[in-house]
Design a protein around this motif. Sequence first.
Motif, mmCIF file in Angstrom:
data_model
loop_
_atom_site.group_PDB
_atom_site.id
_atom_site.type_symbol
_atom_site.label_atom_id
_atom_site.label_comp_id
_atom_site.label_asym_id
_atom_site.label_seq_id
_atom_site.Cartn_x
_atom_site.Cartn_y
_atom_site.Cartn_z
ATOM 1 N N MET A 112 16.371 93.706 -5.536
ATOM 2 C CA MET A 112 15.207 94.599 -4.924
ATOM 3 C C MET A 112 13.577 94.161 -5.611
ATOM 4 O O MET A 112 13.129 94.352 -4.660
ATOM 5 C CB MET A 112 15.422 96.424 -5.561
ATOM 6 C CG MET A 112 16.583 97.671 -4.719
ATOM 7 S SD MET A 112 15.809 98.637 -5.770
ATOM 8 C CE MET A 112 17.429 99.606 -4.845
ATOM 9 N N PHE B 255 22.373 94.118 -7.237
ATOM 10 C CA PHE B 255 21.827 95.339 -6.160
ATOM 11 C C PHE B 255 20.052 95.199 -6.917
ATOM 12 O O PHE B 255 18.817 95.347 -6.436
ATOM 13 C CB PHE B 255 22.330 96.160 -6.094
ATOM 14 C CG PHE B 255 21.353 96.627 -4.776
ATOM 15 C CD1 PHE B 255 21.314 96.362 -3.730
ATOM 16 C CD2 PHE B 255 21.333 98.094 -5.135
ATOM 17 C CE1 PHE B 255 20.678 97.080 -2.509
ATOM 18 C CE2 PHE B 255 20.338 99.222 -4.535
ATOM 19 C CZ PHE B 255 20.442 98.339 -2.882
ATOM 20 N N LEU B 256 19.609 95.403 -8.243
ATOM 21 C CA LEU B 256 18.445 95.863 -8.811
ATOM 22 C C LEU B 256 17.150 94.144 -8.916
ATOM 23 O O LEU B 256 16.703 94.534 -8.435
ATOM 24 C CB LEU B 256 18.147 96.122 -10.454
ATOM 25 C CG LEU B 256 17.268 95.888 -11.381
ATOM 26 C CD1 LEU B 256 16.159 97.452 -10.651
ATOM 27 C CD2 LEU B 256 17.553 96.119 -12.653
ATOM 28 N N GLU C 30 17.526 99.024 0.358
ATOM 29 C CA GLU C 30 18.992 99.602 0.352
ATOM 30 C C GLU C 30 19.162 100.044 1.578
ATOM 31 O O GLU C 30 20.604 100.568 2.049
ATOM 32 C CB GLU C 30 18.487 101.582 -0.329
ATOM 33 C CG GLU C 30 19.726 103.003 0.214
ATOM 34 C CD GLU C 30 20.540 102.334 -0.955
ATOM 35 O OE1 GLU C 30 21.873 103.086 -0.370
ATOM 36 O OE2 GLU C 30 21.313 101.477 -1.541
ATOM 37 N N ASP D 260 25.568 96.243 -9.636
ATOM 38 C CA ASP D 260 24.183 97.149 -9.888
ATOM 39 C C ASP D 260 23.500 96.137 -10.101
ATOM 40 O O ASP D 260 22.375 96.215 -10.303
ATOM 41 C CB ASP D 260 25.023 98.442 -10.897
ATOM 42 C CG ASP D 260 23.678 98.660 -11.124
ATOM 43 O OD1 ASP D 260 23.349 100.198 -10.081
ATOM 44 O OD2 ASP D 260 22.640 98.999 -11.301
ATOM 45 N N ASN E 50 19.454 99.777 -15.406
ATOM 46 C CA ASN E 50 19.685 99.843 -13.654
ATOM 47 C C ASN E 50 19.401 100.187 -12.261
ATOM 48 O O ASN E 50 18.049 100.643 -12.609
ATOM 49 C CB ASN E 50 21.229 100.899 -13.681
ATOM 50 C CG ASN E 50 21.292 102.446 -14.201
ATOM 51 O OD1 ASN E 50 19.625 103.009 -13.731
ATOM 52 N ND2 ASN E 50 21.820 102.509 -15.326
ATOM 53 N N THR E 51 19.894 100.482 -11.285
ATOM 54 C CA THR E 51 19.408 100.780 -10.061
ATOM 55 C C THR E 51 18.649 101.765 -9.774
ATOM 56 O O THR E 51 17.476 102.300 -9.403
ATOM 57 C CB THR E 51 20.401 100.461 -8.452
ATOM 58 O OG1 THR E 51 20.785 99.451 -8.446
ATOM 59 C CG2 THR E 51 19.823 100.964 -7.619
ATOM 60 N N VAL F 183 12.177 99.055 -2.259
ATOM 61 C CA VAL F 183 13.531 100.077 -2.417
ATOM 62 C C VAL F 183 14.431 100.792 -0.994
ATOM 63 O O VAL F 183 15.737 100.284 -0.760
ATOM 64 C CB VAL F 183 13.044 101.249 -3.141
ATOM 65 C CG1 VAL F 183 14.456 101.752 -3.429
ATOM 66 C CG2 VAL F 183 12.604 100.698 -4.410
#
Length: 481
Positions: free
Chosen positions: A370, A366-367, A350, A363, A31-32, A346
Amino acid sequence: MTNSATLLWFVAGYIVVSIAVGVVAGLRVHNTKDFVVAGRTLPFYVVTATVFATWFGSETVLGIPAKFIEGGLGAVVEDPFGSSMCLVLVGLFFAAKLYRMDLLTIGDFYRSRYNPTVELLTSLAIVASYLGWVSAQIVALGLVFNVLSGGAVSMSAGILIGAAVVVFYTLWGGMFSVAWTNFVQMVVIVVGILYIAWLIGDKAGGVANVVAHARAAGKLHFFPEPSARDVLWFIGAAVTLMFGSIPQQDVFQRVTSSRTVTIAVWGSVVGGVAYFFFAFVPIFLGYSAHLIAPELVAAHLERDPQHILPELILAHTPLAAQVLFFGALLSAIMSTASGTLLAPSVTFTENVLKRFLRRDLSDREFLWTMRLVVAGFATLVTVFALNSEASIYEMVGDAYKITLVSAFVPLVAGLYWKRATATGALLALVFGLGTWLALEWTNPEGLVPPQLAGLVAAAVWMVIGSLATRGRVHGGARAGG
């Protein structure tokens, strides 16, 4: 097979091993939070190693010795003196407060303590500051491949190869990959550099002989001349990394990736102290060239002093020593490059990109966002590295001026002054950056160094803005107290 070809094969093998360690460590990313702060699971020895290894980069092995050879001890006040003190200060005054806030990025602090506008502007400044630092590592990788190949691999080609290697395992495993490859790389750095120091020291007639030569040449003079300009520029150089590297995502990630708050504090302190003492080994190695190969020093002083140490190793040590040195050098560069590539990516995802997305991401989405940003930032850094003419030491030093004048004062005030307000933080950022940029443009070599003037301006306007707006302070301030 020639020594040169054998050395290249060993270097290639080491790179493969580093990638393998990163890939295996990256299997733990689910996960993130795993990707950014390694799930807050890192033990003391890994935190200490990754703090040390991230700081011990190309500027330590190539840039600092070159700067010392040119200007002596006073010329390296920025690094290692200022940089190592930064890590000690982080451990003693910032680590516990930030760790307890349980944030994902340093940019989140500015949102929690102030407001989204301060978060956005400081995050952009932090991201921009990494451009020079990461580029310095990529340039150093290009230099290593160029030297090892005897010029067969150009600097440009070496930069592209080095960037691809670092991006691969950083992209895959995030902070898990960075931390565990840093641990392996620290071991290689310590063993390799100490062995080379013993070997080169023997050829130079011993440590005492090298120190005596440096003292006779005036290289051990540390403090500036008692004139206003010299003192102010000395202070400006010292605070650039000492304070400017505190509000940085890579430092924040090492603190918040720790398993406990105690590890966060002492991992940073011990890593900083270890870096300070160990950074003098490359200085000793580089200066030993004066006694072993003075013609080499003379040839490179005018052209590029960064070549002195690697050329000395290639010309005056056996193959085993060359393997250890270049293994240690690659470790130093890759450990720093991976950490400093992950950090701004990162932060941008974010604290900048996320606010402009039209919907909330899962999640997993979002990962992967990134990871795409890591790849994008790596491309930008590589282009910058290919076109930069600054030295490695200068690229690193210049990077921290941005955060020194923009993000440092709001961070300190936010943690230690309850009356600090968002207005004060905004004014500090605007006038700090504005003062620095104005002086860099109009009078970069004046009485006061631009970054020191920017720092003072930021502090003054932080106080003025906060006292002028005595409204309610955001509750996030107390979360860090």
